[in-house]
Every structure is written in C-alpha cells, then in structure tokens.
Write an enzyme that holds these catalytic residues in place. Structure first.
Site, PDB file in Angstrom:
ATOM      1  N   HIS A 118       0.710  -1.196   0.017  1.00 21.00           N
ATOM      2  CA  HIS A 118      -0.016  -0.031  -0.107  1.00 21.00           C
ATOM      3  C   HIS A 118       0.944   1.373  -0.155  1.00 21.00           C
ATOM      4  O   HIS A 118       1.860   1.172   0.522  1.00 21.00           O
ATOM      5  CB  HIS A 118      -0.818  -0.075   1.043  1.00 21.00           C
ATOM      6  CG  HIS A 118      -1.630  -1.193   1.443  1.00 21.00           C
ATOM      7  ND1 HIS A 118      -2.224  -1.608   2.534  1.00 21.00           N
ATOM      8  CD2 HIS A 118      -2.306  -2.016   0.743  1.00 21.00           C
ATOM      9  CE1 HIS A 118      -3.045  -2.749   2.538  1.00 21.00           C
ATOM     10  NE2 HIS A 118      -2.895  -3.207   1.218  1.00 21.00           N
ATOM     11  N   TYR A 129       3.150   1.306  14.220  1.00 22.78           N
ATOM     12  CA  TYR A 129       3.768   2.003  13.228  1.00 22.78           C
ATOM     13  C   TYR A 129       3.266   3.641  13.174  1.00 22.78           C
ATOM     14  O   TYR A 129       2.145   3.926  13.281  1.00 22.78           O
ATOM     15  CB  TYR A 129       3.829   1.611  11.730  1.00 22.78           C
ATOM     16  CG  TYR A 129       2.765   1.218  11.152  1.00 22.78           C
ATOM     17  CD1 TYR A 129       2.084  -0.118  11.350  1.00 22.78           C
ATOM     18  CD2 TYR A 129       2.078   1.840  10.057  1.00 22.78           C
ATOM     19  CE1 TYR A 129       1.001  -0.382  10.653  1.00 22.78           C
ATOM     20  CE2 TYR A 129       0.937   1.500   9.467  1.00 22.78           C
ATOM     21  CZ  TYR A 129       0.467   0.452   9.773  1.00 22.78           C
ATOM     22  OH  TYR A 129      -0.716   0.006   9.105  1.00 22.78           O
ATOM     23  N   ASP A 153      -6.659  -6.574  -1.323  1.00 25.01           N
ATOM     24  CA  ASP A 153      -5.180  -6.782  -1.653  1.00 25.01           C
ATOM     25  C   ASP A 153      -5.064  -7.669  -2.691  1.00 25.01           C
ATOM     26  O   ASP A 153      -4.226  -7.801  -3.494  1.00 25.01           O
ATOM     27  CB  ASP A 153      -4.429  -7.172  -0.481  1.00 25.01           C
ATOM     28  CG  ASP A 153      -4.049  -5.804   0.559  1.00 25.01           C
ATOM     29  OD1 ASP A 153      -3.556  -6.084   1.495  1.00 25.01           O
ATOM     30  OD2 ASP A 153      -4.303  -4.589  -0.246  1.00 25.01           O
ATOM     31  N   LYS A 196       6.889   6.028   7.052  1.00 28.75           N
ATOM     32  CA  LYS A 196       6.456   4.982   8.097  1.00 28.75           C
ATOM     33  C   LYS A 196       7.632   4.492   8.980  1.00 28.75           C
ATOM     34  O   LYS A 196       8.579   4.410   8.435  1.00 28.75           O
ATOM     35  CB  LYS A 196       5.724   3.612   7.598  1.00 28.75           C
ATOM     36  CG  LYS A 196       4.183   4.349   6.958  1.00 28.75           C
ATOM     37  CD  LYS A 196       3.765   3.275   5.978  1.00 28.75           C
ATOM     38  CE  LYS A 196       2.495   3.873   5.331  1.00 28.75           C
ATOM     39  NZ  LYS A 196       2.106   2.639   4.295  1.00 28.75           N
TER      40      LYS A 196
END
Ligand SMILES: Cc1cn([C@H]2C[C@H](O)[C@@H](COP(=O)(O)OP(=O)(O)O[C@H]3O[C@H](C)C(=O)[C@H](O)[C@H]3O)O2)c(=O)[nH]c1=O
Length: 182
Positions: A62, A132, A169, A72
C-alpha cells in the site's frame, strides 16, 4: 541506538538501545531528536497505527499519493513479520527495487520507510502485532496499491502456500499499471 543501512539508502533499520534488568527491559521506541539526526531532516509523525494479524496474513502493498504520501516507522511488538518497502520514486536510482527486513518483538528492530514507497508485510509467527507511526493522515481516496506477487517486483516472501489477504489486496494492480511518484 544502532542504525543499519539497507540496499536502498533512504530505508534504514533502527535498533533501539535495550536496558534489561531483572524486571524485564526498557527502551525508547522513538526519540525525535535522535531520529531526525539520523534521517538528516525534520520528520513529523501525525498518526500511530496498530494492527494484529495471524500467520500467513499479508497486508499490502500500500501507499498514498501526494499530498498524502506517508513516511512510516514500523515495528513489530508481538511475534515476527517480514516487512517490505518498494521504491516508487521515478527519479530514484533504486526505483522499482524492494527491500525486505525481519522485524520481531525479539530483535526490536524498526524500519524507516520514507514517503514515496509502497509498504507491506507478511506475518511469519503465529500472531504478530505491528505498531507504526506515519507522517501523514489516512486518506483512503489517495490510497493505492500493488499486487503482492507482482512478477516485475519479484518480492521473495519467506513463506510458501496460501497467504491470507483482504479482498482489496487480492485485487491490487500490477506494477505496470500503477501511478508513480515524480
Ligand atoms: C490504514 C488505515 C485503515 N483504517 C481503517 C480502514 C479499514 O476500515 C480498516 C482496515 O484498513 P486496511 O484493510 O486498509 O488495513 P491494512 O491492510 O492493515 O492497511 C495498512 O497496511 C499497510 C501495511 C500499510 O502500511 C498501511 O498503513 C495500511 O494500508 O482500518 C483507518 O481507519 N486508518 C488507517 O490509517
């Protein structure tokens, strides 16, 4: 804090200093001054995410398009994941290349993935929980993806067999049909 280079210069692995004693351990999971000194620029995290997945779950690949692209800082606080970053920056010498790192509650490693990358991970332990930080807010209308098994990328995921993916996905586009970062 120990910093490990990866095969993509802007993607870094952080190993926080762990203070163990008879009670257990303590570590600073994030320190803005230390982090920005290593990365060499101001970085503002605005959102923390936490996901739990069972073995064989693959979340990704993603990314969010500008102006909502996300850097991230990813860590695995329970179990173990194989974490992957793919360089989508067309001007980058590592454009189209990927790097994979095992993150685990045991190795306490974190991976810094700057804006301009796709991100995904595969859970290799029975259960994994990922925590995260992101440098931009969730913006679903700007979210895009790439198929986890894209033949052009050729990501060498560590498990074989059926992976557990979301319907989203399973239907992500292939590398040749995606939008890149200028
Ligand atoms: C990402 C996100 C999701 N959501 C909601 C939207 C859905 O109702 C639900 C699950 O979302 P999704 O299936 O997109 O979750 P993941 O498959 O874990 O997505 C993440 O997986 C890869 C590994 C990433 O790096 C991104 O952070 C993110 O894309 O959480 C939110 O409310 N805020 C968010 O920031």
């Amino acid at each position: 804090m120990n910093v490990i280079q990866t095969t993509i210069p802007d993607v870094l692995i952080f190993e926080p200093k762990v203070f163990g004693d008879e009670r257990g351990f303590f570590l600073e999971s994030y320190n803005q001054k230390t982090f920005e000194k290593v990365v060499g620029r101001k970085v503002e995290f605005v959102q923390d995410n936490h996901s739990k997945s069972s073995k064989g779950v693959l979340r990704g690949l993603h990314y969010q398009l500008p102006p909502y692209s996300q850097g991230k800082l990813v860590q695995c606080v329970v179990g173990e994941i194989f974490d992957v970053a793919v360089d989508l920056r067309q001007t980058s010498p590592s454009f189209g290349r990927w790097v994979g790192v095992n993150l685990s509650a045991q190795n306490k490693r974190q991976i810094w993935i700057p804006e301009g990358f796709a991100h995904g991970f595969l859970v290799v332990s029975d259960v994994a929980e990922c925590f995260y930080k992101t440098t931009n807010y969730y913006a679903p209308e700007f979210e895009r993806g790439i198929r986890w098994d894209d033949p052009t990328l050729g990501i060498d995921w560590p498990l074989s067999g059926q992976f557990n993916l979301s319907e989203k996905d399973k239907a992500q586009p292939l590398w040749n049909n995606i939008h890149f970062f200028e």
